[in-house]
Design a protein around this motif. Structure first.
Motif, short mmCIF file in Angstrom:
data_model
loop_
_atom_site.label_atom_id
_atom_site.label_comp_id
_atom_site.label_asym_id
_atom_site.label_seq_id
_atom_site.Cartn_x
_atom_site.Cartn_y
_atom_site.Cartn_z
N VAL A 294 62.24 131.97 59.52
CA VAL A 294 61.22 131.81 58.48
C VAL A 294 59.94 132.51 58.92
CG1 VAL A 294 60.58 129.54 59.44
CG2 VAL A 294 59.89 130.16 57.11
N TRP A 295 59.36 133.28 58.00
CA TRP A 295 58.05 133.89 58.18
C TRP A 295 57.42 134.02 56.80
CZ3 TRP A 295 62.20 137.27 60.05
CH2 TRP A 295 62.61 138.21 59.11
N HIS A 296 56.27 134.65 56.70
CA HIS A 296 55.54 134.65 55.42
C HIS A 296 55.84 135.85 54.53
CE1 HIS A 296 52.56 133.79 52.42
NE2 HIS A 296 51.93 134.93 52.64
N HIS A 297 55.74 137.05 55.02
CA HIS A 297 55.82 138.25 54.19
C HIS A 297 57.28 138.64 53.91
CE1 HIS A 297 51.74 138.49 55.85
NE2 HIS A 297 51.43 139.14 54.74
N PRO A 298 57.55 139.23 52.74
CA PRO A 298 58.91 139.73 52.48
C PRO A 298 59.24 140.87 53.43
CG PRO A 298 57.39 140.44 50.74
CD PRO A 298 56.65 139.46 51.59
N PRO A 299 60.51 141.03 53.79
CA PRO A 299 60.88 142.08 54.76
C PRO A 299 60.40 143.47 54.36
CG PRO A 299 62.72 140.59 54.40
CD PRO A 299 61.66 140.20 53.42
N ALA A 300 60.37 143.75 53.06
CA ALA A 300 59.98 145.09 52.61
C ALA A 300 58.52 145.40 52.89
CB ALA A 300 60.25 145.23 51.11
N GLU A 301 57.68 144.38 53.13
CA GLU A 301 56.25 144.61 53.37
C GLU A 301 55.89 144.59 54.85
OE1 GLU A 301 53.55 142.49 50.91
OE2 GLU A 301 54.79 142.67 49.10
N LEU A 302 56.87 144.44 55.73
CA LEU A 302 56.60 144.50 57.16
C LEU A 302 56.46 145.96 57.56
CD1 LEU A 302 59.14 141.83 58.50
CD2 LEU A 302 56.81 141.51 57.64
N THR A 303 55.48 146.27 58.38
CA THR A 303 55.19 147.65 58.73
C THR A 303 55.23 147.85 60.24
OG1 THR A 303 52.79 147.30 58.92
CG2 THR A 303 53.67 147.81 56.72
N THR A 304 55.50 149.08 60.66
CA THR A 304 55.49 149.40 62.09
C THR A 304 54.08 149.39 62.65
OG1 THR A 304 55.45 151.75 61.48
CG2 THR A 304 57.59 150.77 61.95
N GLU A 305 53.09 149.45 61.78
CA GLU A 305 51.69 149.39 62.23
C GLU A 305 51.39 148.04 62.87
OE1 GLU A 305 47.20 150.20 60.39
OE2 GLU A 305 48.95 150.00 59.07
N ALA A 306 52.16 147.01 62.48
CA ALA A 306 51.96 145.68 63.04
C ALA A 306 53.17 145.22 63.85
CB ALA A 306 51.69 144.68 61.91
N GLY A 307 53.93 146.17 64.38
CA GLY A 307 55.07 145.80 65.23
C GLY A 307 56.39 146.20 64.60
N LEU A 308 57.23 145.22 64.31
CA LEU A 308 58.56 145.47 63.77
C LEU A 308 58.53 145.40 62.25
CD1 LEU A 308 60.67 143.30 66.26
CD2 LEU A 308 60.10 145.73 66.42
N ASP A 309 59.20 146.36 61.60
CA ASP A 309 59.24 146.37 60.14
C ASP A 309 60.52 145.71 59.64
OD1 ASP A 309 61.23 148.20 60.63
OD2 ASP A 309 60.13 149.93 59.87
N GLY A 310 60.86 145.94 58.37
CA GLY A 310 62.00 145.26 57.76
C GLY A 310 63.34 145.59 58.39
N ALA A 311 63.41 146.65 59.18
CA ALA A 311 64.67 146.97 59.87
C ALA A 311 65.07 145.89 60.86
CB ALA A 311 64.54 148.32 60.58
N VAL A 312 64.17 144.96 61.15
CA VAL A 312 64.48 143.87 62.07
C VAL A 312 65.61 142.99 61.53
CG1 VAL A 312 62.88 142.16 61.11
CG2 VAL A 312 63.34 142.17 63.57
N LEU A 313 65.89 143.10 60.24
CA LEU A 313 67.01 142.33 59.67
C LEU A 313 68.32 142.69 60.35
CD1 LEU A 313 66.22 142.46 55.83
CD2 LEU A 313 65.77 140.60 57.43
N GLU A 314 68.45 143.93 60.80
CA GLU A 314 69.68 144.32 61.48
C GLU A 314 69.85 143.55 62.78
OE1 GLU A 314 69.85 148.53 61.97
OE2 GLU A 314 69.61 148.97 59.83
N GLN A 315 68.76 143.37 63.53
CA GLN A 315 68.84 142.60 64.77
C GLN A 315 69.18 141.14 64.48
OE1 GLN A 315 66.02 143.28 68.02
NE2 GLN A 315 64.98 144.80 66.72
N LEU A 316 68.59 140.59 63.43
CA LEU A 316 68.87 139.20 63.09
C LEU A 316 70.32 139.02 62.67
CD1 LEU A 316 65.59 138.36 61.16
CD2 LEU A 316 66.28 137.45 63.38
N ALA A 317 70.86 139.99 61.94
CA ALA A 317 72.27 139.92 61.55
C ALA A 317 73.17 139.97 62.78
CB ALA A 317 72.61 141.05 60.58
N GLN A 318 72.82 140.82 63.74
CA GLN A 318 73.60 140.91 64.98
C GLN A 318 73.51 139.63 65.79
OE1 GLN A 318 71.94 144.41 66.82
NE2 GLN A 318 73.24 145.83 65.67
N ALA A 319 72.39 138.94 65.69
CA ALA A 319 72.19 137.68 66.42
C ALA A 319 72.83 136.50 65.72
CB ALA A 319 70.70 137.43 66.63
N GLY A 320 73.47 136.73 64.57
CA GLY A 320 74.18 135.66 63.88
C GLY A 320 73.36 134.87 62.90
#
Length: 736
Positions: A294-320
């Motif tokens: 759980v976090w606040h912003h939708p994945p599409a609005e996450l930016t690399t300017e503030a760290g990890l963007d929406g592509a982090v969903l791939e890591q979460l899927a790999q982590a189960g």
């Protein structure tokens, strides 16, 4: 009378007692006429039953059933509830019916083996700003959860950010009062309050002076939960193991780099995320849990300017991980991120709660106040969406989840979780050993099989190549015929010049040249738009329109006008499309607006209509070229002012294709006004390879009747909406 029947048991009892639809409708009409008035023609029995259960207290339904069929009282071991007590006489306590005392035929066979449901409350975007909100919102929520949904206890509460409006200590105090009352009412342990901050929980006054903008939130968090919120952004994660739900909840901060100068700089801190994932992978017990982030912003609005963007969903899927909860966009939504295409769990479900208490001017058009109840029952998660239309109104079921065409929307949907039960390490080791053994045993056989298939491929290659050559020649002949004079006459040319627009045959011409069953489908006039190169986008300061660049568009057909209510009604009558909404400003079921654009439909409904006609939605490139033409003019030429915009809600839309001014250079009507239009594409944050594609929102183009500032309209302007969203200002046209 008190009943221990839960909702599934009561549902089964209703179905067994009221066997026919006629009996069910008569029962609701006699005892609950207010509910019966909300039944619509397109509702099936399940939808009606859901509405009854969500609108009426379970005890009242049971009393009415006993009045309808008195024999039920003996069957359920309940005293006759319909007989009034004599004056001055106190009735003895009524024995509670046990589930086992009910006739087995009235309950599903699997019900006894299923665990009782457990509930988690998901709130987002509360925006506390006034001390009166705590008591008011608690009362409204208490009435809905206790009386309407019959929920007595909550296993946990998840808040996905924006607890306050301006992150002051005073506003956090209002939120603390509300949550304290909520915990007392539903027996929630403070360790089961799962809270993450949003952009409105950052105090910009503090960040302006170089101080920690999260300090008021951290103080609120510790006072409420008893745990300290980490001061270091690299450690700002929380982990809750809800063992009774077999659920692991990871809380993350996407607002850690937001301040007044950068209000949209959202992202996940790479260090914090990495530290949070490590124990999830290494802990054997965690492998047996469903995982939720759980976090606040939708994945599409996450930016690399503030760290990890929406592509982090791939890591979460790999982590189960199975579920993502977020807020921020003020509308309930559900999206699916499918990383493993063949996964039997279906992908990463992304749930949006909507706004619980944002200021009314920040509400998304077509979306009221909303929140979610997550019902866990075994491996089934049921997501209930609730809504409140008015500030002082009550919460009710929010029927917005579309089914197949012809069926009414539901107020909930289900997700199959399939809790992991296999020891991951042993399973992996066993798989590796098995693969090695198979390789040793079947290696020679695999080489023989490979050689055989190679021989077959070579054997068929030569005749296949000759076949494709003949197809290519046939295709060239067909193209020549299509461009011939006879074909152009059949296409009903508007002008005799080459590379210009052609009109499709009229409806009667189409019917006479095709099968008779085409008659049931509308055939709105379309024009052919010849392919060309043109300048798309703009060099304005708006990032989502830039840069100005050249695009090549192939020839295509496009509706001359937006799809009308009358056009769409043909699909509904054919039971191939679901009905649009009938909220304020919607044109559906208004006789005087049959020639107006159909509005209040979502992207899926628009796509379904076009597909029914053998068409599709236009792409963004096709839409913008049809609006601008080859000369790439970005501002509409509206000389006489006869345009459908700057209208109030009572006026709404105009008749489609009647504006003598709103006509594009290629002869397409109403691209500057009337209604915004859905297009096929997922929304891109900008043009170019470096711009990410938002797979959870669709692009919307054009202007609308509600557009207030005409001189700001540009054909390059772009907007976005979730595909499940609808609005009185939103319609569509089809292409081919």
């Amino acid at each position: 009378m008190v009943t221990s029947l839960d909702r599934p048991q009561l549902r089964a009892l209703l179905n067994d007692t009221l066997r026919t639809d006629g009996d069910f409708n008569a029962f609701v009409l006699d005892y609950f006429p207010d509910v019966h008035r909300n039944f619509t023609g397109g509702m099936d029995r399940t939808s009606k039953l859901n509405l009854l259960l969500e609108s009426v207290d379970g005890d009242d339904i049971l009393r009415a059933l006993i009045k309808w069929k008195p024999a039920l009282a003996a069957r359920l071991h309940i005293a006759d509830a319909s007989a009034p007590a004599a004056p001055g006489v106190t009735s003895p306590p009524v024995e509670k019916p046990s589930p086992a005392s009910i006739d087995p035929v009235s309950l599903p066979a699997s019900l006894a083996s299923m665990p009782p449901p457990k509930y988690v409350l998901h709130l987002s975007d509360l925006h506390f700003s006034d001390e009166t909100q705590a008591d008011q919102w608690h009362a409204q929520l208490l009435l809905d959860l206790r009386n309407q949904m019959q929920i007595r206890e909550l296993s946990a509460v998840i808040i996905s950010g924006d607890i306050t409006h301006h992150a002051t200590i005073e506003q956090f105090g209002f939120a603390h009062n509300f949550l304290r009352q909520l915990c007392e009412s539903f027996h929630i342990e403070k360790q089961r309050l799962i809270i993450v901050p949003g952009n409105h929980d950052v105090n910009w006054t503090l960040t302006d002076h170089g101080q920690d903008g999260f300090s008021p939130f951290a103080m609120f968090y510790q006072q409420l939960t008893g745990a300290a919120y980490p001061a270091s952004v690299a450690a700002q994660t929380t982990l809750h193991n809800l063992a009774d739900l077999k659920l692991l909840v990871l809380g993350l901060n996407t607002a850690w780099k937001i301040d007044r100068a950068h209000p949209s700089r959202a992202g996940l801190h790479a260090g914090a995320f990495g530290k949070a994932i490590k124990p999830l992978v290494n802990n054997k017990e965690y492998q047996k849990c469903n995982k939720l982030a759980v976090w606040h912003h939708p994945p599409a609005e996450l930016t690399t300017e503030a760290g990890l963007d929406g592509a982090v969903l791939e890591q979460l899927a790999q982590a189960g991980f199975r579920l993502i909860l977020h807020g921020h966009i003020h509308r309930a939504d559900n999206a699916l991120f499918r990383y493993y295409q063949q996964s039997n769990v279906g992908g990463l479900e992304i749930l949006t709660a909507g706004t619980f208490g944002a200021p009314t001017h920040e509400l998304v058009s077509g979306y009221p106040f909303q929140y979610q109840v997550l019902e866990f029952r075994g491996d089934i998660l049921t997501v209930h969406t609730r809504k409140r239309e008015k500030v002082a109104g009550g919460w009710i079921a929010d029927h917005r989840w579309q089914q197949t065409p012809g069926q009414s929307p539901l107020a909930s949907y289900q997700i199959l979780l399939r809790t992991p039960t296999v020891d991951w390490w042993e399973h992996r080791k066993k798989s590796v050993d098995t693969n090695q053994a198979n390789q040793n045993a079947y290696g020679p056989l695999l080489w023989i099989t490979f050689g055989f298939f190679a021989f077959v491929v070579i054997l068929f290659s030569v005749p296949m190549c000759l076949h494709f050559k003949s197809i290519q020649s046939s295709s060239e002949e067909t193209k020549a015929i299509r461009n011939s004079a006879d074909m152009r006459i059949w296409l009903n040319p508007i002008t005799t010049q080459d590379d210009v627009s052609y009109a499709l045959p009229t409806k009667q011409e189409h019917i006479s040249k095709t099968e008779s069953n085409i008659e049931r489908k509308p055939n709105p006039e379309m024009i052919r738009i010849a392919g060309n190169r043109f300048q798309m986008g703009s060099d304005s300061e708006r990032e989502n329109e830039s840069p100005l660049h050249q695009e090549q568009v192939a020839s295509y057909w496009l509706d001359k006008t937006e799809v009308t209510v009358s056009d769409y009604a043909s699909c509904v009558n054919a039971k191939k499309c679901s009905e649009p909404k009938t909220d304020r400003g919607c044109n559906w079921k208004i006789p005087a607006r049959q020639n107006h654009p159909v509005n209040c439909i979502d992207w899926y409904q628009a796509k379904q209509f076009c597909n029914w006609l053998g068409l599709r939605l236009p792409t963004e490139i096709e839409w913008e070229y049809a609006a601008r033409g080859a000369n790439a003019k970005n501002n509409p030429d509206l000389q006489n002012g006869n345009v459908c915009w700057k209208r109030n809600e009572k006026q709404g839309t105009c008749s489609a294709g009647k504006s003598s001014s709103d006509i594009s250079p290629l002869g397409v009507y109403d691209m500057a006004a009337n209604v915004y239009e859905w297009v096929q594409d997922n929304y891109r944050l900008c043009y170019g390879k470096i711009c990410s594609v938002n797979q959870y929102e669709k692009a919307v183009r054009g202007g609308a009747w509600s557009f207030p500032v005409p001189n700001l309209l540009r054909f390059s302007a772009r907007n976005r909406h979730a595909p499940t969203e609808y609005s009185s200002s939103l319609g569509f046209r089809c292409a081919k």
